[in-house]
Design a protein around this motif. Structure first.
Motif, PDB file in Angstrom:
ATOM      1  N   UNK A  38       0.798  -1.233   0.000  1.00 59.39           N
ATOM      2  CA  UNK A  38       0.000   0.000   0.000  1.00 59.39           C
ATOM      3  C   UNK A  38       0.829   1.281   0.000  1.00 59.39           C
ATOM      4  N   UNK A  39       1.995   1.283   0.653  1.00 61.24           N
ATOM      5  CA  UNK A  39       2.829   2.474   0.690  1.00 61.24           C
ATOM      6  C   UNK A  39       3.640   2.709  -0.564  1.00 61.24           C
ATOM      7  N   UNK A  40       3.596   1.767  -1.505  1.00 61.84           N
ATOM      8  CA  UNK A  40       4.324   1.926  -2.761  1.00 61.84           C
ATOM      9  C   UNK A  40       5.549   1.052  -2.895  1.00 61.84           C
ATOM     10  N   UNK A  41       6.041   0.471  -1.776  1.00 64.27           N
ATOM     11  CA  UNK A  41       7.186  -0.432  -1.865  1.00 64.27           C
ATOM     12  C   UNK A  41       6.807  -1.680  -2.669  1.00 64.27           C
ATOM     13  N   UNK A  42       7.815  -2.279  -3.283  1.00 59.05           N
ATOM     14  CA  UNK A  42       7.633  -3.512  -4.041  1.00 59.05           C
ATOM     15  C   UNK A  42       8.268  -4.675  -3.291  1.00 59.05           C
ATOM     16  N   UNK A  43       7.721  -5.862  -3.462  1.00 54.97           N
ATOM     17  CA  UNK A  43       8.326  -7.079  -2.918  1.00 54.97           C
ATOM     18  C   UNK A  43       8.521  -8.058  -4.062  1.00 54.97           C
ATOM     19  N   UNK A  44       9.760  -8.515  -4.224  1.00 57.10           N
ATOM     20  CA  UNK A  44      10.116  -9.455  -5.285  1.00 57.10           C
ATOM     21  C   UNK A  44      10.431 -10.802  -4.668  1.00 57.10           C
ATOM     22  N   UNK A  45       9.987 -11.863  -5.324  1.00 57.68           N
ATOM     23  CA  UNK A  45      10.254 -13.216  -4.841  1.00 57.68           C
ATOM     24  C   UNK A  45      11.202 -13.931  -5.787  1.00 57.68           C
ATOM     25  N   UNK A  46      12.283 -14.477  -5.236  1.00 53.25           N
ATOM     26  CA  UNK A  46      13.148 -15.344  -6.026  1.00 53.25           C
ATOM     27  C   UNK A  46      12.408 -16.674  -6.169  1.00 53.25           C
ATOM     28  N   UNK A  47      12.227 -17.121  -7.396  1.00 51.67           N
ATOM     29  CA  UNK A  47      11.363 -18.272  -7.653  1.00 51.67           C
ATOM     30  C   UNK A  47      11.801 -19.528  -6.905  1.00 51.67           C
ATOM     31  N   UNK A  48      13.088 -19.780  -6.860  1.00 50.22           N
ATOM     32  CA  UNK A  48      13.615 -20.986  -6.230  1.00 50.22           C
ATOM     33  C   UNK A  48      14.855 -20.640  -5.404  1.00 50.22           C
ATOM     34  N   UNK A  49      15.261 -21.526  -4.511  1.00 51.98           N
ATOM     35  CA  UNK A  49      16.483 -21.265  -3.737  1.00 51.98           C
ATOM     36  C   UNK A  49      17.682 -20.993  -4.646  1.00 51.98           C
ATOM     37  N   UNK A  50      18.566 -20.120  -4.200  1.00 58.41           N
ATOM     38  CA  UNK A  50      19.781 -19.829  -4.951  1.00 58.41           C
ATOM     39  C   UNK A  50      20.674 -21.058  -5.020  1.00 58.41           C
ATOM     40  N   UNK A  51      21.452 -21.137  -6.087  1.00 60.85           N
ATOM     41  CA  UNK A  51      22.434 -22.224  -6.223  1.00 60.85           C
ATOM     42  C   UNK A  51      23.687 -21.833  -5.455  1.00 60.85           C
ATOM     43  N   UNK A  52      23.568 -21.903  -4.146  1.00 58.91           N
ATOM     44  CA  UNK A  52      24.642 -21.417  -3.287  1.00 58.91           C
ATOM     45  C   UNK A  52      24.967 -22.443  -2.198  1.00 58.91           C
ATOM     46  N   UNK A  53      26.179 -22.971  -2.186  1.00 57.94           N
ATOM     47  CA  UNK A  53      27.324 -22.593  -3.022  1.00 57.94           C
ATOM     48  C   UNK A  53      27.352 -23.240  -4.402  1.00 57.94           C
ATOM     49  N   UNK A  54      26.436 -24.196  -4.660  1.00 58.42           N
ATOM     50  CA  UNK A  54      26.466 -24.880  -5.946  1.00 58.42           C
ATOM     51  C   UNK A  54      25.060 -25.344  -6.317  1.00 58.42           C
ATOM     52  N   UNK A  55      24.959 -25.944  -7.492  1.00 61.54           N
ATOM     53  CA  UNK A  55      23.662 -26.388  -8.000  1.00 61.54           C
ATOM     54  C   UNK A  55      23.003 -27.398  -7.080  1.00 61.54           C
ATOM     55  N   UNK A  56      23.774 -28.365  -6.594  1.00 61.14           N
ATOM     56  CA  UNK A  56      23.208 -29.413  -5.739  1.00 61.14           C
ATOM     57  C   UNK A  56      22.573 -28.825  -4.483  1.00 61.14           C
ATOM     58  N   UNK A  57      23.215 -27.828  -3.897  1.00 58.87           N
ATOM     59  CA  UNK A  57      22.680 -27.203  -2.683  1.00 58.87           C
ATOM     60  C   UNK A  57      21.347 -26.517  -2.982  1.00 58.87           C
ATOM     61  N   UNK A  58      21.269 -25.834  -4.101  1.00 59.00           N
ATOM     62  CA  UNK A  58      20.037 -25.158  -4.468  1.00 59.00           C
ATOM     63  C   UNK A  58      18.903 -26.114  -4.772  1.00 59.00           C
ATOM     64  N   UNK A  59      19.227 -27.219  -5.431  1.00 57.71           N
ATOM     65  CA  UNK A  59      18.196 -28.198  -5.792  1.00 57.71           C
ATOM     66  C   UNK A  59      17.573 -28.848  -4.560  1.00 57.71           C
ATOM     67  N   UNK A  60      18.362 -28.990  -3.506  1.00 54.54           N
ATOM     68  CA  UNK A  60      17.888 -29.682  -2.305  1.00 54.54           C
ATOM     69  C   UNK A  60      17.294 -28.743  -1.264  1.00 54.54           C
ATOM     70  N   UNK A  61      17.468 -27.436  -1.449  1.00 56.46           N
ATOM     71  CA  UNK A  61      17.092 -26.470  -0.425  1.00 56.46           C
ATOM     72  C   UNK A  61      15.589 -26.187  -0.389  1.00 56.46           C
ATOM     73  N   UNK A  62      15.104 -25.800   0.788  1.00 54.11           N
ATOM     74  CA  UNK A  62      13.721 -25.362   0.970  1.00 54.11           C
ATOM     75  C   UNK A  62      13.642 -23.859   1.286  1.00 54.11           C
ATOM     76  N   UNK A  63      14.771 -23.166   1.197  1.00 56.67           N
ATOM     77  CA  UNK A  63      14.803 -21.752   1.599  1.00 56.67           C
ATOM     78  C   UNK A  63      15.071 -20.836   0.411  1.00 56.67           C
ATOM     79  N   UNK A  64      14.130 -19.950   0.135  1.00 54.14           N
ATOM     80  CA  UNK A  64      14.337 -18.942  -0.902  1.00 54.14           C
ATOM     81  C   UNK A  64      14.255 -17.556  -0.264  1.00 54.14           C
ATOM     82  N   UNK A  65      14.230 -16.503  -1.073  1.00 55.23           N
ATOM     83  CA  UNK A  65      14.356 -15.143  -0.545  1.00 55.23           C
ATOM     84  C   UNK A  65      13.322 -14.204  -1.160  1.00 55.23           C
TER      85      UNK A  65
END
Length: 446
Positions: free
Chosen positions: A250-277
């Motif tokens: 309502x105040x005009x700020x935007x919220x963006x969702x990263x679709x899936x967990x980041x590949x951090x530190x690598x692809x395998x970590x991202x594929x198995x993760x349940x945490x996004x931002x």
């Protein structure tokens, strides 16, 4: 003569927007109202977009951009949906256009069957069982050229190929894979993109004003202003899983969702993760002002038929209060809507979780709360997978009123993966999945 055939033969351009209004009238499909026991969420109506030849649609907006649409119809407008003010009217946005994957000698190649397609903002009206296109706005560069949906950077984005995956196409730094959309009070639009990932500010007529990208992206050659204003940690986004959801508070700020967990530190970590931002962006300061850790439910809770955690995605976020969001967790077959509150104490912007050398990373933590990460608390509003009549691959959610949601699916322009997507003459073998707007009533509201 069918409306499809008639559309192939005539183009009528409106003075205001260059849109073939007569041609864009969609076919009527009977609306549906699916019964449900009292006290349960239920579908109260459904409407479908008819066949509109993609070449005719695109060339009416930007003449000469599509030479051969390969029999593809307009689709893919279900990347997001946002109320347009009048009852039954919504703003929607296409993604990068028809695309698929074909495996060649063991390598999956990304195909762009209609490489001249330009992403567009599409205004629709839902009336009875019909989805009608009222207006369409092409997204263009500073000099008025199409941005296209082609991959931006070699080595970071998938290499683009022709429809049969045999001929390499050129990268385009202007290209966008547009997803979420909101409209500002001044009539301009904000969108998010999966390539950068990026936040995009577009004028009321579609000219790209500024593209905000992660620090260190190094995107050069674009015919519009590029500003590195997003956290560098976003450079680790999974391919094709950048920003997908966008909400306007309502105040005009935007919220963006990263679709899936980041590949951090690598692809395998991202594929198995349940945490996004999730990230909060001030349109006044033109800067990210907060970041939040969002935790998915286990994949078999979201979709009992799925056991692959990497299939989890956030596709839509909707403001439902000053600091409250409706968040869609989904796979391609099921979705659940959760409510979260964005509290000051949950902000992780600039702490060690934004440092890509932190080990273990946020994405690697089995229980982020254990080391003190303030994961957003959430409450389930509705399990759409359990609501009869809701189609698959819901990517857009809009709040119509306290009790009602409008959902839109992404039909991928009728595309499927594999060499069978096109016949021997190079014409699309349509999947038969239609673009549908579905109304769902929630008995207890939000």
């Amino acid at each position: 003569m069918s409306p499809y055939a008639a559309g192939r033969r005539s183009v009528h351009r409106s003075v205001a927007a260059g849109v073939p209004l007569a041609l864009l009238a969609a076919l009527t499909v009977a609306g549906t109202a699916v019964g449900a026991p009292s006290g349960e969420a239920r579908v109260t109506g459904s409407a479908t977009l008819g066949d509109i030849p993609l070449g005719t649609f695109s060339n009416a907006l930007l003449p000469g951009t599509v030479g051969d649409d390969r029999g593809v119809d307009l689709g893919g407008i279900g990347s997001d949906i946002y109320p347009a003010g009048r009852k039954g009217e919504f703003w929607t946005v296409t993604d990068r256009g028809p695309n698929g994957q074909i495996k060649v000698t063991g390598e999956k190649r990304r195909t762009f069957p209609v490489p001249g397609f330009d992403p567009a903002i599409v205004k629709i009206r839902v009336s009875g069982g019909t989805v009608k296109v009222l207006d369409a706005i092409p997204i263009t560069t500073s000099s008025g050229k199409p941005v296209t949906g082609l991959s931006n950077q070699k080595g970071r984005d998938e290499a683009p190929y022709s429809y049969d995956a045999k001929t390499p196409l050129s990268y385009n730094p202007n290209g966008l894979d547009t997803e979420g959309i909101v409209r500002a009070d001044d009539g301009s639009f904000w969108l998010v993109d999966e390539y950068g990932p990026s936040l995009i500010h577009v004028s009321a007529r579609g000219k790209l004003l500024t593209r905000y990208v992660p620090k260190g992206l190094g995107l050069t050659g674009a015919d519009y202003r590029v500003v590195e204003a997003l956290p560098a940690v976003l450079l680790h986004r999974k391919i094709n899983r950048g920003f997908e959801g966008l909400a306007q508070l309502p105040g005009g700020d935007l919220v963006m969702a990263v679709q899936s967990p980041l590949s951090l530190p690598d692809t395998d970590a991202g594929e198995a993760s349940l945490t996004t931002r999730l990230l909060r962006f001030s349109t006044k300061k033109r800067a990210v002002t907060a970041e939040y850790a969002y935790r998915f439910d286990p994949v078999n809770v979201v979709d009992p038929s799925e056991d692959d955690t990497s299939e989890l995605k956030i596709s839509s976020v909707v403001a439902v209060g000053r600091d409250r969001l409706l968040v869609e967790e989904r796979t391609d077959k099921a979705a659940r809507l959760q409510v979260v509150k964005l509290t000051r104490g949950a902000d992780i912007l600039g702490d060690k979780w934004d440092d890509d050398t932190t080990s273990p990373s946020l994405e690697q933590l089995d229980d982020p709360a254990a080391p003190g990460v303030p994961v957003l608390r959430k409450r389930l509003v509705v399990d759409l997978g359990a609501v009869k009549g809701v189609p698959g691959k819901i990517e857009g959610v809009a709040r119509v009123d306290h009790d009602t949601l409008a959902l839109i699916n992404d039909n991928d322009f009728g595309m499927t993966d594999g060499p069978e997507a096109f016949d021997a003459q190079g014409r699309l073998v349509d999947s038969g999945i239609e673009t549908t707007v579905t109304y769902v009533r929630l008995p207890r509201g939000i």
